[in-house]
Write a protein that holds these residues in place. Structure first.
Motif, mmCIF file in Angstrom:
data_model
loop_
_atom_site.group_PDB
_atom_site.id
_atom_site.type_symbol
_atom_site.label_atom_id
_atom_site.label_comp_id
_atom_site.label_asym_id
_atom_site.label_seq_id
_atom_site.Cartn_x
_atom_site.Cartn_y
_atom_site.Cartn_z
ATOM 1 N N VAL A 6 7.751 7.453 4.008
ATOM 2 C CA VAL A 6 7.830 8.017 5.309
ATOM 3 C C VAL A 6 7.170 6.925 6.279
ATOM 4 O O VAL A 6 7.270 7.175 7.248
ATOM 5 C CB VAL A 6 7.041 9.423 5.392
ATOM 6 N N VAL A 7 6.558 5.963 5.729
ATOM 7 C CA VAL A 7 5.998 4.999 6.647
ATOM 8 C C VAL A 7 6.355 3.540 6.102
ATOM 9 O O VAL A 7 5.988 3.394 4.910
ATOM 10 C CB VAL A 7 4.233 5.110 6.846
ATOM 11 N N SER A 8 6.878 2.827 6.762
ATOM 12 C CA SER A 8 7.427 1.405 6.367
ATOM 13 C C SER A 8 6.134 0.503 6.269
ATOM 14 O O SER A 8 5.246 0.759 6.999
ATOM 15 C CB SER A 8 8.338 0.862 7.304
ATOM 16 N N PRO A 9 6.515 -0.427 5.288
ATOM 17 C CA PRO A 9 5.472 -1.460 4.928
ATOM 18 C C PRO A 9 5.206 -2.155 6.478
ATOM 19 O O PRO A 9 6.252 -2.205 7.236
ATOM 20 C CB PRO A 9 6.101 -2.404 4.086
ATOM 21 N N THR A 10 4.430 -2.853 6.383
ATOM 22 C CA THR A 10 3.718 -3.568 7.692
ATOM 23 C C THR A 10 4.300 -5.207 7.625
ATOM 24 O O THR A 10 4.528 -5.665 6.610
ATOM 25 C CB THR A 10 2.393 -3.765 8.279
ATOM 26 N N ALA A 21 3.774 4.118 3.114
ATOM 27 C CA ALA A 21 3.135 5.676 2.526
ATOM 28 C C ALA A 21 4.214 6.532 2.310
ATOM 29 O O ALA A 21 5.313 6.380 2.801
ATOM 30 C CB ALA A 21 2.329 6.156 3.532
ATOM 31 N N TYR A 22 4.041 7.612 1.432
ATOM 32 C CA TYR A 22 4.857 8.361 0.773
ATOM 33 C C TYR A 22 4.492 10.030 0.944
ATOM 34 O O TYR A 22 3.406 9.956 0.936
ATOM 35 C CB TYR A 22 5.233 7.940 -0.638
ATOM 36 N N VAL A 23 5.556 10.894 1.052
ATOM 37 C CA VAL A 23 5.153 12.126 0.865
ATOM 38 C C VAL A 23 6.495 12.607 -0.283
ATOM 39 O O VAL A 23 7.345 12.231 -0.125
ATOM 40 C CB VAL A 23 5.650 12.915 2.147
ATOM 41 N N ASN A 24 6.112 13.321 -1.131
ATOM 42 C CA ASN A 24 6.748 13.544 -2.449
ATOM 43 C C ASN A 24 7.689 12.423 -2.878
ATOM 44 O O ASN A 24 8.818 12.649 -3.046
ATOM 45 C CB ASN A 24 7.640 14.810 -1.890
#
Length: 113
Positions: free
Chosen positions: A102-106, A95-98
């Motif tokens: 910010v969240v790594s793949p599972t 998941a991304y912000v700009n």
């Protein structure tokens, strides 16, 4: 319509699809944009992804801070015979912000069907 949704030039009958319903929770304070499901593994030799027979409604969606997104993905499970698998494995993308991740793949998450 099914062939178009699954990125196929043609689809022979009978065909079988798998639908995965899931909810993404954003526990953070800022909105994030998800890349959705990276892949669904149905068996050792059958894996679905965005370029190979998987349509993921969550890809590219933004989830508000402290929000959630109820969504689904659909893929082609088999074209020739009725599927017999008892479990599937799912790997989510980041998941991304700009445009910054910010969240790594599972890793692979195993689900019983």
């Amino acid at each position: 319509m099914a062939a178009q949704a699954l990125n196929l030039s043609a689809l022979k009958s009978p065909y079988y699809t798998i639908q995965l319903k899931f909810t993404i929770y954003n526990h953070g304070k800022q909105a994030v944009t998800t890349d959705g499901i990276k892949a669904i593994r149905l068996s050792a030799n059958q894996q679905l992804n965005a370029t190979n027979q998987l349509s993921d409604a969550s890809a590219g969606k933004t989830i508000a801070g402290k929000g959630q997104l109820a969504t689904f993905a659909t893929g082609l499970a088999s074209e020739k015979t009725k599927p017999t698998f008892k479990t599937i494995k799912v790997a989510f993308a980041g998941a991304y912000v700009n445009q910054k991740q910010v969240v790594s793949p599972t890793d692979w998450l195993t689900l019983t069907v």
